[in-house]
Design a protein around this motif. Structure first.
Motif, PDB file in Angstrom:
ATOM      1  N   UNK A 101      39.499  34.945  43.709  1.00  0.00           N
ATOM      2  CA  UNK A 101      38.535  34.605  42.660  1.00  0.00           C
ATOM      3  C   UNK A 101      37.565  33.532  43.146  1.00  0.00           C
ATOM      4  N   UNK A 102      38.079  32.552  43.846  1.00  0.00           N
ATOM      5  CA  UNK A 102      37.217  31.500  44.390  1.00  0.00           C
ATOM      6  C   UNK A 102      36.284  32.068  45.457  1.00  0.00           C
ATOM      7  N   UNK A 103      36.826  32.908  46.325  1.00  0.00           N
ATOM      8  CA  UNK A 103      36.042  33.491  47.414  1.00  0.00           C
ATOM      9  C   UNK A 103      34.885  34.329  46.889  1.00  0.00           C
ATOM     10  N   UNK A 104      35.117  35.045  45.798  1.00  0.00           N
ATOM     11  CA  UNK A 104      34.096  35.952  45.259  1.00  0.00           C
ATOM     12  C   UNK A 104      33.295  35.353  44.111  1.00  0.00           C
ATOM     13  N   UNK A 105      33.481  34.063  43.840  1.00  0.00           N
ATOM     14  CA  UNK A 105      32.698  33.403  42.808  1.00  0.00           C
ATOM     15  C   UNK A 105      33.086  33.802  41.401  1.00  0.00           C
ATOM     16  N   UNK A 106      34.369  34.099  41.182  1.00  0.00           N
ATOM     17  CA  UNK A 106      34.842  34.553  39.872  1.00  0.00           C
ATOM     18  C   UNK A 106      35.893  33.615  39.273  1.00  0.00           C
ATOM     19  N   UNK A 107      35.942  32.387  39.753  1.00  0.00           N
ATOM     20  CA  UNK A 107      36.945  31.434  39.269  1.00  0.00           C
ATOM     21  C   UNK A 107      36.885  31.324  37.743  1.00  0.00           C
ATOM     22  N   UNK A 108      38.074  31.434  37.120  1.00  0.00           N
ATOM     23  CA  UNK A 108      38.173  31.317  35.675  1.00  0.00           C
ATOM     24  C   UNK A 108      38.068  32.631  34.928  1.00  0.00           C
ATOM     25  N   UNK A 109      37.825  33.729  35.643  1.00  0.00           N
ATOM     26  CA  UNK A 109      37.658  35.025  34.984  1.00  0.00           C
ATOM     27  C   UNK A 109      38.870  35.944  35.153  1.00  0.00           C
ATOM     28  N   UNK A 110      39.951  35.423  35.679  1.00  0.00           N
ATOM     29  CA  UNK A 110      41.124  36.257  35.946  1.00  0.00           C
ATOM     30  C   UNK A 110      41.720  36.907  34.719  1.00  0.00           C
ATOM     31  N   UNK A 111      41.544  36.309  33.557  1.00  0.00           N
ATOM     32  CA  UNK A 111      42.134  36.849  32.343  1.00  0.00           C
ATOM     33  C   UNK A 111      41.247  37.820  31.587  1.00  0.00           C
ATOM     34  N   UNK A 112      40.033  38.038  32.064  1.00  0.00           N
ATOM     35  CA  UNK A 112      39.133  38.964  31.369  1.00  0.00           C
ATOM     36  C   UNK A 112      39.424  40.410  31.772  1.00  0.00           C
ATOM     37  N   UNK A 113      38.898  41.313  30.942  1.00  0.00           N
ATOM     38  CA  UNK A 113      39.028  42.738  31.224  1.00  0.00           C
ATOM     39  C   UNK A 113      37.672  43.283  31.707  1.00  0.00           C
ATOM     40  N   UNK A 114      37.666  44.346  32.515  1.00  0.00           N
ATOM     41  CA  UNK A 114      36.416  44.874  33.066  1.00  0.00           C
ATOM     42  C   UNK A 114      35.301  45.094  32.055  1.00  0.00           C
ATOM     43  N   UNK A 115      35.557  45.628  30.851  1.00  0.00           N
ATOM     44  CA  UNK A 115      34.445  45.812  29.898  1.00  0.00           C
ATOM     45  C   UNK A 115      33.773  44.510  29.480  1.00  0.00           C
ATOM     46  N   UNK A 116      34.436  43.377  29.722  1.00  0.00           N
ATOM     47  CA  UNK A 116      33.869  42.078  29.362  1.00  0.00           C
ATOM     48  C   UNK A 116      33.015  41.481  30.481  1.00  0.00           C
ATOM     49  N   UNK A 117      32.873  42.208  31.590  1.00  0.00           N
ATOM     50  CA  UNK A 117      32.171  41.684  32.765  1.00  0.00           C
ATOM     51  C   UNK A 117      30.801  42.335  32.932  1.00  0.00           C
ATOM     52  N   UNK A 118      29.914  41.622  33.593  1.00  0.00           N
ATOM     53  CA  UNK A 118      28.622  42.197  33.967  1.00  0.00           C
ATOM     54  C   UNK A 118      28.814  43.141  35.164  1.00  0.00           C
ATOM     55  N   UNK A 119      27.782  43.907  35.476  1.00  0.00           N
ATOM     56  CA  UNK A 119      27.872  44.815  36.616  1.00  0.00           C
ATOM     57  C   UNK A 119      28.127  44.083  37.916  1.00  0.00           C
ATOM     58  N   UNK A 120      27.460  42.940  38.104  1.00  0.00           N
ATOM     59  CA  UNK A 120      27.671  42.166  39.321  1.00  0.00           C
ATOM     60  C   UNK A 120      29.076  41.604  39.419  1.00  0.00           C
ATOM     61  N   UNK A 121      29.625  41.164  38.298  1.00  0.00           N
ATOM     62  CA  UNK A 121      30.996  40.645  38.292  1.00  0.00           C
ATOM     63  C   UNK A 121      32.000  41.747  38.605  1.00  0.00           C
ATOM     64  N   UNK A 122      31.787  42.939  38.055  1.00  0.00           N
ATOM     65  CA  UNK A 122      32.679  44.071  38.356  1.00  0.00           C
ATOM     66  C   UNK A 122      32.660  44.374  39.847  1.00  0.00           C
ATOM     67  N   UNK A 123      31.465  44.334  40.440  1.00  0.00           N
ATOM     68  CA  UNK A 123      31.367  44.626  41.868  1.00  0.00           C
ATOM     69  C   UNK A 123      32.154  43.603  42.689  1.00  0.00           C
ATOM     70  N   UNK A 124      32.112  42.336  42.278  1.00  0.00           N
ATOM     71  CA  UNK A 124      32.858  41.305  43.009  1.00  0.00           C
ATOM     72  C   UNK A 124      34.360  41.440  42.797  1.00  0.00           C
ATOM     73  N   UNK A 125      34.761  41.890  41.607  1.00  0.00           N
ATOM     74  CA  UNK A 125      36.188  42.172  41.393  1.00  0.00           C
ATOM     75  C   UNK A 125      36.639  43.299  42.329  1.00  0.00           C
ATOM     76  N   UNK A 126      35.799  44.312  42.476  1.00  0.00           N
ATOM     77  CA  UNK A 126      36.137  45.424  43.379  1.00  0.00           C
ATOM     78  C   UNK A 126      36.287  44.938  44.812  1.00  0.00           C
ATOM     79  N   UNK A 127      35.423  44.012  45.234  1.00  0.00           N
ATOM     80  CA  UNK A 127      35.539  43.439  46.583  1.00  0.00           C
ATOM     81  C   UNK A 127      36.831  42.633  46.707  1.00  0.00           C
TER      82      UNK A 127
END
Length: 345
Positions: free
Chosen positions: A113-139
């Motif tokens: 999460x830190x590496x991909x700039x998503x710190x603090x978003x671990x508890x969210x679900x994919x529909x709650x994310x933007x397209x860019x955030x989803x792409x970083x989760x996939x990475x």
């Protein structure tokens, strides 16, 4: 590597004898039009397709007979394929849990999460994310199993241009930090140039050219590559500009890049140049594009940055100008050479 498919029209030669080598820790872009073979090669590397002939090696290990799960790969696809009913953290740890890797999953999630700039978003679900955030989760999910190789198939295709540009920079930094060898399939030249250390240009199931982005852009190996990579002007080979430059070819047409043209407003500066008239002018963002018409009726585009235009040109419609193009930057061609249609025989 060869992969042919039987179709009702005959044999479709998706990959027709290619050899690609990727240096450890680098990003290689497979670039080409639709149907050129780049995605099929990616699927062969992944084990999602069996080759008609050819072998896949990781270092000196032949892994051709291994299944997808045994190849130790990370995948990022255009649709991301995230599990909507799982949190971001659960998506990231899905691979390690399935493989029973025995690692500290919480620590791994926080690290990625830190590496991909998503710190603090671990508890969210994919529909709650933007397209860019989803792409970083996939990475992050692709990196969770510490893959030997990461494969990306048009990973930015579903995003708008501004988000794509930002994420490309982030992806390159992540790959460099982790050191994972990466192959990306794209038809977007800007994407390949931004990301890749090495570019492989595909056409009709074969490789037209390979090299660094700078090498491919500077020295295109064929009319197809020159036409596919960047902007070009198409001119009749007998036209005024080509004759004035002393360029000779047995092909009916000649290509030149707008960036290779030199335009002068004073005849004394270029007495051997081809005279032309500014036919039209357009402001396109940070670029000013001129449309020049030679005395024989042939048109070319000439583009410069807004700053350079203000400092040097600022030409008016109807103004007479004088144009040169280095013969070494001209290339003769015929239109069948530019056809990127895959071969069926």
């Amino acid at each position: 590597m060869v992969k042919h498919f039987e179709t009702r029209r005959g044999v479709f030669r998706a990959v027709n004898g290619v050899d690609v080598e990727c240096a450890p820790g680098t990003i290689t872009a497979l670039l080409g039009p639709s149907g050129s073979g780049k995605t099929t090669l990616l699927r062969l590397i992944a084990g999602l397709e069996e080759p008609t002939c050819g072998r896949v090696f990781f270092d000196n290990e032949d892994i051709t007979s291994l299944g997808v799960q045994e190849r130790d790969l990370g995948f990022v696809f255009q649709g991301y394929a995230l599990f909507k009913h799982m949190t971001v953290a659960e998506n990231i740890t899905f691979g390690p849990r399935m493989r029973k890797m025995g690692i500290d999953l919480d620590a791994k999630v926080e690290e990625l999460l830190k590496l991909t700039g998503l710190t603090g978003l671990g508890g969210r679900y994919p529909p709650q994310l933007s397209g860019g955030q989803k792409q970083r989760v996939a990475v992050a999910r692709a990196l969770a199993c510490n893959p030997r190789l990461m494969l990306l198939d048009e990973p930015f295709g579903a995003l708008d241009p501004l988000v794509r540009k930002s994420l490309r920079r982030g992806l390159r930094e992540i790959v460099q930090q982790v050191g994972v060898t990466t192959i990306i399939v794209t038809h977007d030249q800007e994407e390949a140039w931004d990301l890749a250390d090495h570019v492989v240009i595909f056409n009709k199931g074969v490789i037209e050219q390979r090299g660094t982005p700078e090498e491919v852009a500077r020295e295109p190996a064929s009319p197809f590559v020159m036409n596919f990579v960047g902007d070009v002007n198409h001119l009749p080979s007998h036209c005024q500009l080509v004759r004035k430059m002393g360029f000779h070819t047995d092909k009916p047409y000649v290509m030149c890049r707008p960036s290779d043209l030199s335009v002068y407003t004073n005849f004394e500066e270029a007495p051997h140049a081809a005279p032309a008239t500014v036919h039209d002018k357009a402001n396109v963002g940070r670029v000013v594009r001129y449309y020049l018409r030679f005395d024989d009726g042939v048109d070319v585009d000439f583009a410069v940055s807004r700053r350079v235009d203000e400092e040097r040109y600022d030409m008016d419609v109807g103004q007479r100008v004088f144009v040169e193009a280095p013969p070494s930057r001209l290339m003769g061609f015929d239109y069948p050479e530019l056809d990127g249609t895959a071969v069926v025989a």
